[in-house]
Design an enzyme around this catalytic site. Sequence first.
Site, PDB file in Angstrom:
ATOM      1  N   PRO A  76       0.820  -1.225   0.000  1.00  0.00           N
ATOM      2  CA  PRO A  76       0.000   0.000   0.000  1.00  0.00           C
ATOM      3  C   PRO A  76       0.851   1.270   0.000  1.00  0.00           C
ATOM      4  O   PRO A  76       0.349   2.348  -0.285  1.00  0.00           O
ATOM      5  CB  PRO A  76      -0.813  -0.106   1.292  1.00  0.00           C
ATOM      6  CG  PRO A  76      -0.733  -1.532   1.708  1.00  0.00           C
ATOM      7  CD  PRO A  76       0.551  -2.063   1.168  1.00  0.00           C
ATOM      8  N   GLU A  84       2.557  -8.398   8.700  1.00  0.00           N
ATOM      9  CA  GLU A  84       2.674  -6.942   8.863  1.00  0.00           C
ATOM     10  C   GLU A  84       3.592  -6.327   7.820  1.00  0.00           C
ATOM     11  O   GLU A  84       3.792  -5.114   7.802  1.00  0.00           O
ATOM     12  CB  GLU A  84       3.176  -6.595  10.263  1.00  0.00           C
ATOM     13  CG  GLU A  84       2.348  -7.166  11.400  1.00  0.00           C
ATOM     14  CD  GLU A  84       0.853  -6.868  11.249  1.00  0.00           C
ATOM     15  OE1 GLU A  84       0.499  -5.714  11.006  1.00  0.00           O
ATOM     16  OE2 GLU A  84       0.057  -7.835  11.371  1.00  0.00           O
ATOM     17  N   ARG A 107      -2.501  -8.164 -20.918  1.00  0.00           N
ATOM     18  CA  ARG A 107      -3.410  -7.872 -22.024  1.00  0.00           C
ATOM     19  C   ARG A 107      -2.884  -6.791 -22.962  1.00  0.00           C
ATOM     20  O   ARG A 107      -3.428  -6.595 -24.046  1.00  0.00           O
ATOM     21  CB  ARG A 107      -4.812  -7.528 -21.509  1.00  0.00           C
ATOM     22  CG  ARG A 107      -4.871  -6.321 -20.645  1.00  0.00           C
ATOM     23  CD  ARG A 107      -6.249  -6.136 -20.046  1.00  0.00           C
ATOM     24  NE  ARG A 107      -7.251  -5.774 -21.046  1.00  0.00           N
ATOM     25  CZ  ARG A 107      -7.275  -4.613 -21.696  1.00  0.00           C
ATOM     26  NH1 ARG A 107      -6.351  -3.711 -21.461  1.00  0.00           N
ATOM     27  NH2 ARG A 107      -8.220  -4.364 -22.580  1.00  0.00           N
ATOM     28  N   ASP A 127      -8.838   1.158 -25.243  1.00  0.00           N
ATOM     29  CA  ASP A 127      -9.471   1.081 -23.937  1.00  0.00           C
ATOM     30  C   ASP A 127      -9.711   2.415 -23.286  1.00  0.00           C
ATOM     31  O   ASP A 127      -9.010   3.376 -23.504  1.00  0.00           O
ATOM     32  CB  ASP A 127      -8.660   0.194 -23.006  1.00  0.00           C
ATOM     33  CG  ASP A 127      -8.874  -1.242 -23.382  1.00  0.00           C
ATOM     34  OD1 ASP A 127      -9.982  -1.544 -23.855  1.00  0.00           O
ATOM     35  OD2 ASP A 127      -7.941  -2.031 -23.258  1.00  0.00           O
TER      36      ASP A 127
HETATM   37  N1  4HQ Z   1      -1.014  -5.423   0.923  1.00  0.00           N
HETATM   38  N2  4HQ Z   1      -1.609  -2.940  -3.035  1.00  0.00           N
HETATM   39  C1  4HQ Z   1      -0.194  -5.870   3.207  1.00  0.00           C
HETATM   40  C2  4HQ Z   1      -1.825  -4.544   0.207  1.00  0.00           C
HETATM   41  C3  4HQ Z   1      -1.503  -4.086  -1.157  1.00  0.00           C
HETATM   42  C4  4HQ Z   1      -2.197  -3.062  -1.862  1.00  0.00           C
HETATM   43  C5  4HQ Z   1       0.149  -6.117   0.375  1.00  0.00           C
HETATM   44  C6  4HQ Z   1      -1.388  -5.765   2.274  1.00  0.00           C
HETATM   45  C7  4HQ Z   1       1.286  -6.240   1.363  1.00  0.00           C
HETATM   46  C8  4HQ Z   1       1.931  -6.944   3.581  1.00  0.00           C
HETATM   47  N3  4HQ Z   1      -0.535  -4.489  -1.956  1.00  0.00           N
HETATM   48  N4  4HQ Z   1       0.843  -6.724   2.655  1.00  0.00           N
HETATM   49  N5  4HQ Z   1      -3.233  -2.349  -1.432  1.00  0.00           N
HETATM   50  O1  4HQ Z   1      -2.820  -4.116   0.737  1.00  0.00           O
HETATM   51  O2  4HQ Z   1      -0.597  -3.799  -3.093  1.00  0.00           O
END
Ligand code: 4HQ
Length: 252
Positions: free
Chosen positions: A88, A115, A153, A168
């Site tokens: 994230p 985590e 794609r 697209d």
């Molecule tokens: N995670 N975009 C926590 C995500 C995520 C997202 C991936 C959760 C990594 C440790 N990954 N782990 N949003 O939420 O890519």
Amino acid sequence: MKFDILTLFPKMFSSPFEESILGKAVVKGLIQIRTINIRDFALDKHQVVDDAPYGGGQGMVMKGEPIARAIEWIRSENPSVWTIFLTPQGKRFNQRIAQELAGHSHLVLLCGRYEGIDERVRELFADEEISIGDYVLTGGELAAMVLIDAVSRLLPGVLGSDRSAEEDSFFLSLLEYPQYTRPSNFRGMEVPEVLLSGNHAAISRWRRAEALRRTWMRRPDLLEKASLSIEDRELLEEIIERDPGEKAGDGI
Ligand code: 4HQ
């Protein structure tokens, strides 16, 4: 194009790449998807891949060494791979990034769990960090699947030849016009008459107007970046004059 996925849950990746368009792309050899179980690169006899966070706190953190060894093993085969961490905290994935990534011949996707991953692995090995959106997943696996789907794609031959990825909606920065198929009367609702007219110029105009209307109503932010012709701007002015108050987010 090759995708190597580093994960603790390789089975998650079986069916998404066996079905439909991506399944065919795999069979045709247009894309190669390999899952690598990070646990196989743990050194101890119990193959431990996580540990408690330094400083205390909730949950577990993925250890650096197994991930480092897995990435080094891939890089020993191909030193020019591009390594992406799904998190994230990464830059937000979009169509432009998908296009950039489609220019690589070999991507490595690291899927974190728990985590997260020891920060030093990120510093040492991440070429790029990508988020698929502002929400929290249980792991990076689904994010990696989204990325692989959107990138694949775009590769030559993956979509049918009659259908180019460039058409697209997000590439054109407009949402798509509504689609209809048989029957012409569905539960009392008729297909817009122009679509049955056989007048191709009128159909194209109607579709462009509907795409503009939808974009104005639902995603006005996209119109700022869209390249609009003079005719588009005229159509849009008519649309805005007719329903100025129906825009998404207004009227609430
Ligand atoms: N995670 N975009 C926590 C995500 C995520 C997202 C991936 C959760 C990594 C440790 N990954 N782990 N949003 O939420 O890519």
